[in-house]
Design an enzyme around this catalytic site. Structure first.
Site, PDB file in Angstrom:
ATOM      1  N   ARG A 247     -81.852  28.478 -14.740  1.00 15.12           N
ATOM      2  CA  ARG A 247     -81.984  28.452 -16.355  1.00 15.12           C
ATOM      3  C   ARG A 247     -80.157  28.754 -16.717  1.00 15.12           C
ATOM      4  O   ARG A 247     -79.243  29.027 -16.675  1.00 15.12           O
ATOM      5  CB  ARG A 247     -82.574  29.543 -17.095  1.00 15.12           C
ATOM      6  CG  ARG A 247     -82.837  30.565 -15.991  1.00 15.12           C
ATOM      7  CD  ARG A 247     -81.888  31.645 -15.606  1.00 15.12           C
ATOM      8  NE  ARG A 247     -81.045  32.189 -17.308  1.00 15.12           N
ATOM      9  CZ  ARG A 247     -80.480  32.324 -17.721  1.00 15.12           C
ATOM     10  NH1 ARG A 247     -79.589  32.067 -16.863  1.00 15.12           N
ATOM     11  NH2 ARG A 247     -79.654  32.869 -19.030  1.00 15.12           N
ATOM     12  N   GLY A 248     -80.126  28.136 -17.964  1.00 15.72           N
ATOM     13  CA  GLY A 248     -79.326  28.749 -19.780  1.00 15.72           C
ATOM     14  C   GLY A 248     -78.792  27.095 -19.731  1.00 15.72           C
ATOM     15  O   GLY A 248     -78.853  26.638 -18.740  1.00 15.72           O
ATOM     16  N   ALA A 249     -78.568  26.220 -20.259  1.00 10.90           N
ATOM     17  CA  ALA A 249     -78.672  25.207 -21.043  1.00 10.90           C
ATOM     18  C   ALA A 249     -77.442  24.716 -20.029  1.00 10.90           C
ATOM     19  O   ALA A 249     -77.554  23.691 -19.175  1.00 10.90           O
ATOM     20  CB  ALA A 249     -78.726  24.789 -22.374  1.00 10.90           C
TER      21      ALA A 249
ATOM     22  N   ARG B 239     -87.566  19.401 -18.465  1.00 12.75           N
ATOM     23  CA  ARG B 239     -86.924  21.118 -19.466  1.00 12.75           C
ATOM     24  C   ARG B 239     -87.273  20.002 -21.132  1.00 12.75           C
ATOM     25  O   ARG B 239     -86.054  19.745 -20.942  1.00 12.75           O
ATOM     26  CB  ARG B 239     -86.005  21.861 -18.908  1.00 12.75           C
ATOM     27  CG  ARG B 239     -85.979  22.888 -18.261  1.00 12.75           C
ATOM     28  CD  ARG B 239     -86.904  23.813 -17.534  1.00 12.75           C
ATOM     29  NE  ARG B 239     -87.596  24.728 -19.071  1.00 12.75           N
ATOM     30  CZ  ARG B 239     -86.653  26.133 -19.056  1.00 12.75           C
ATOM     31  NH1 ARG B 239     -85.640  26.713 -18.239  1.00 12.75           N
ATOM     32  NH2 ARG B 239     -86.262  26.318 -20.213  1.00 12.75           N
TER      33      ARG B 239
ATOM     34  N   GLN C 202     -84.440  37.458 -18.472  1.00 14.91           N
ATOM     35  CA  GLN C 202     -83.471  37.255 -18.113  1.00 14.91           C
ATOM     36  C   GLN C 202     -82.661  38.534 -19.109  1.00 14.91           C
ATOM     37  O   GLN C 202     -81.344  38.753 -18.157  1.00 14.91           O
ATOM     38  CB  GLN C 202     -83.517  36.185 -18.934  1.00 14.91           C
ATOM     39  CG  GLN C 202     -84.322  34.928 -19.019  1.00 14.91           C
ATOM     40  CD  GLN C 202     -84.801  34.337 -19.647  1.00 14.91           C
ATOM     41  OE1 GLN C 202     -85.709  35.626 -19.969  1.00 14.91           O
ATOM     42  NE2 GLN C 202     -85.207  33.824 -19.846  1.00 14.91           N
TER      43      GLN C 202
ATOM     44  N   ASP D 231     -79.787  26.400 -27.062  1.00 16.93           N
ATOM     45  CA  ASP D 231     -79.692  25.758 -25.882  1.00 16.93           C
ATOM     46  C   ASP D 231     -79.995  24.409 -26.563  1.00 16.93           C
ATOM     47  O   ASP D 231     -79.760  22.654 -26.019  1.00 16.93           O
ATOM     48  CB  ASP D 231     -81.016  25.960 -25.723  1.00 16.93           C
ATOM     49  CG  ASP D 231     -81.523  26.564 -24.404  1.00 16.93           C
ATOM     50  OD1 ASP D 231     -81.460  26.424 -23.383  1.00 16.93           O
ATOM     51  OD2 ASP D 231     -81.146  28.215 -25.106  1.00 16.93           O
TER      52      ASP D 231
ATOM     53  N   ASN E  19     -82.946  27.948 -29.383  1.00 15.28           N
ATOM     54  CA  ASN E  19     -82.714  29.404 -28.602  1.00 15.28           C
ATOM     55  C   ASN E  19     -84.139  30.165 -27.907  1.00 15.28           C
ATOM     56  O   ASN E  19     -84.547  29.819 -28.880  1.00 15.28           O
ATOM     57  CB  ASN E  19     -81.626  30.620 -28.882  1.00 15.28           C
ATOM     58  CG  ASN E  19     -80.835  30.714 -27.761  1.00 15.28           C
ATOM     59  OD1 ASN E  19     -80.014  30.162 -26.726  1.00 15.28           O
ATOM     60  ND2 ASN E  19     -80.830  32.356 -27.885  1.00 15.28           N
ATOM     61  N   LYS E  20     -83.575  31.156 -26.882  1.00 22.87           N
ATOM     62  CA  LYS E  20     -84.263  31.456 -26.258  1.00 22.87           C
ATOM     63  C   LYS E  20     -85.487  32.431 -27.089  1.00 22.87           C
ATOM     64  O   LYS E  20     -84.834  33.197 -28.503  1.00 22.87           O
ATOM     65  CB  LYS E  20     -83.661  32.867 -25.975  1.00 22.87           C
ATOM     66  CG  LYS E  20     -84.744  33.691 -24.418  1.00 22.87           C
ATOM     67  CD  LYS E  20     -85.981  32.753 -23.699  1.00 22.87           C
ATOM     68  CE  LYS E  20     -85.502  32.148 -22.750  1.00 22.87           C
ATOM     69  NZ  LYS E  20     -86.131  30.360 -22.427  1.00 22.87           N
TER      70      LYS E  20
END
Length: 456
Positions: free
Chosen positions: A176-178, A211, A309, A350, A360-361
């Site tokens: 995960r993480g763009a 995603r 996370q 993201d 973003n998250k």
């Protein structure tokens, strides 16, 4: 191999060696338009720091050296077109522990001085083979992926040999993480097209549909498809995407660390470190650079429900590098700000729109609102590959909705009645007006001017 290539440092922007001797080096930096910090034509100090850092590397003359700056002083402004000479001299040598004094001059005028210390000497190879914290490794016909669902208690590596396995790993958040998703998808494309000999359009669509929010995923796949149509080696293209991301993160760290005050208490959200990228990190990369730059920082780590996370991954990275921190529940942040216990907030992204809205998250928007209420600077750190200039407003971004079970179950234990439903939005949108600045590898931009970062 040039040490900068070895460590993923931009060669053009860190200067040219003009003299290298034992324990001594000089680097010439010719400043250019891309280094501008403002409309007055002043050069961003991060570029001077980068040249000084490179000079200190050459003076130490070790292929795997990492140095941290301390007692850094920017003495006079530098304008675009100025030529700067950075002179580095090893002043203390105790084996692996070395101290380097660096002075930079514009003609006779000293514009910068500082000390650099060897923080650690490690076996760190690019495209290679070993790195301190890295979420994936390409091995020619397979992708090794650190399963981030198992951290921090287990370090389990997945061996992915098909693009379908890569797509599954992205969708199920093993990675995960763009930026890391973009790099992983690029290698998945190589597996599908070059190794498995599958139809490129089929591979492209399968990976693209994993995603819906992270722009780096689409950016990387579009670039891979373009490379294929142009007859390029797609494996080399994927490696270049990985290399560019790491290099961008290092630059972001250098540039962004300048806005971090000495002894700062920094709050961050989710995980934006080496695990979320090709290495070093975005927001956590800025924090990492500030730490190694002698800023004596302390980090508040949002746990980041429901996937944790922050508590699982960010804290894991900070522990590995002995960076002082405490984990907090997401709902604690506002009270800490009210008590004056947060100096600034740095988060990742993201997707960034043309007007500077940021996806973003989930929980990022809440932090931005709290920062505005308590007059705390709120920064976003992301590479230019995260900027989607085709989308003007955050209202156009599709927000991924994940399984309610990920909210109702934590660590394998049910924490809610099975009859209850849950809403699990993976991301939110923070409007540009709540953002102090966006840190990129090209500099720090006001949100409304973020598309300027895409200009050559």
């Amino acid at each position: 191999m040039d040490i900068r290539t070895h460590l993923g440092i931009n060669q053009e922007l860190s200067g040219k060696p003009v003299k290298v001797a034992e324990g001594y080096a000089e680097v010439l930096l010719k400043t250019q338009e891309s280094m501008k910090a403002d409309d007055k034509g002043l050069v961003h100090g991060g570029f001077i720091f980068s040249a000084a850092d490179y000079a200190s590397m050459l003076a130490v003359n070790h292929p795997n050296v990492v140095l941290a700056g301390a007692n850094v002083k920017f003495l006079k402004p530098v304008k675009v077109g100025d030529e700067i000479i950075c002179k580095a001299r090893v002043s203390e040598d105790k084996g692996k522990k070395k101290k380097v004094l660096v002075e930079c001059f514009k003609g006779e005028d000293k514009v910068f001085e500082g000390e650099f210390f060897t923080v650690f000497l490690i076996d760190m190879f690019w495209r290679g083979e070993k790195m301190e914290v890295k979420p994936f490794y390409w091995k020619g016909d397979k992708l090794l992926l650190l399963d981030q669902r198992k951290l921090p208690h287990q370090e389990v590596w997945l061996e992915l040999k098909t693009y379908e396995e890569v797509a599954k790993a992205i969708k199920e958040m093993a990675v995960r993480g763009a930026p890391a998703i973009g790099c992983t998808a690029a290698y998945g494309f190589v597996l599908g097209v070059k190794v498995q000999k599958e139809d490129p359009e089929k591979v492209y669509e399968t990976l693209k549909n994993t995603r819906p929010t992270a722009y780096n995923l689409f950016w990387a796949l579009d670039r891979m498809m373009k490379a294929l149509k142009e007859g390029k080696d797609i494996e080399e293209e994927a490696k270049e995407i990985e290399k560019e991301d790491y290099e961008a993160n290092k630059r972001m760290g250098e540039i962004g660390s300048e806005i971090v005050p000495l002894n700062a208490k920094v709050l961050t959200h989710c995980n934006t470190g080496a695990l979320a990228t090709a290495g070093w990190g975005t927001a956590l990369g800025v924090i990492r650079s500030a730490h190694y730059g002698g800023k004596n920082i302390f980090v508040w780590v949002d746990e980041t429900r429901p996937y944790l996370q922050g508590a699982r991954l960010t804290a894991w990275e900070l522990v590995k590098e002995s960076i002082p921190h405490k984990i907090i529940t997401d709902s604690t942040a506002g009270f800490l700000m009210k008590k004056g216990m947060v100096d600034l907030v740095i988060v990742g992204a993201d997707r960034i729109t043309a007007k500077g809205d940021v996806a973003n998250k989930i929980g990022t928007y809440t932090l931005a609102v709290l920062c505005k209420e308590h007059n705390v600077p709120f920064y976003v750190a992301a590479p230019t590959s995260t900027i989607d200039s085709n989308i003007k407003s955050g209202e156009e971004i599709i927000i991924e909705e994940r399984s309610p079970e990920e909210v109702k179950v934590c660590g394998g234990c049910a924490i809610a009645p099975k009859e209850s439903d849950a809403l699990h939005l993976a991301f939110d949108i923070t409007p540009a007006e709540l953002i102090t600045g966006i840190i990129t590898e090209k500099g720090i931009f006001k949100p409304e001017r973020i598309t300027e970062a895409l200009k050559d």
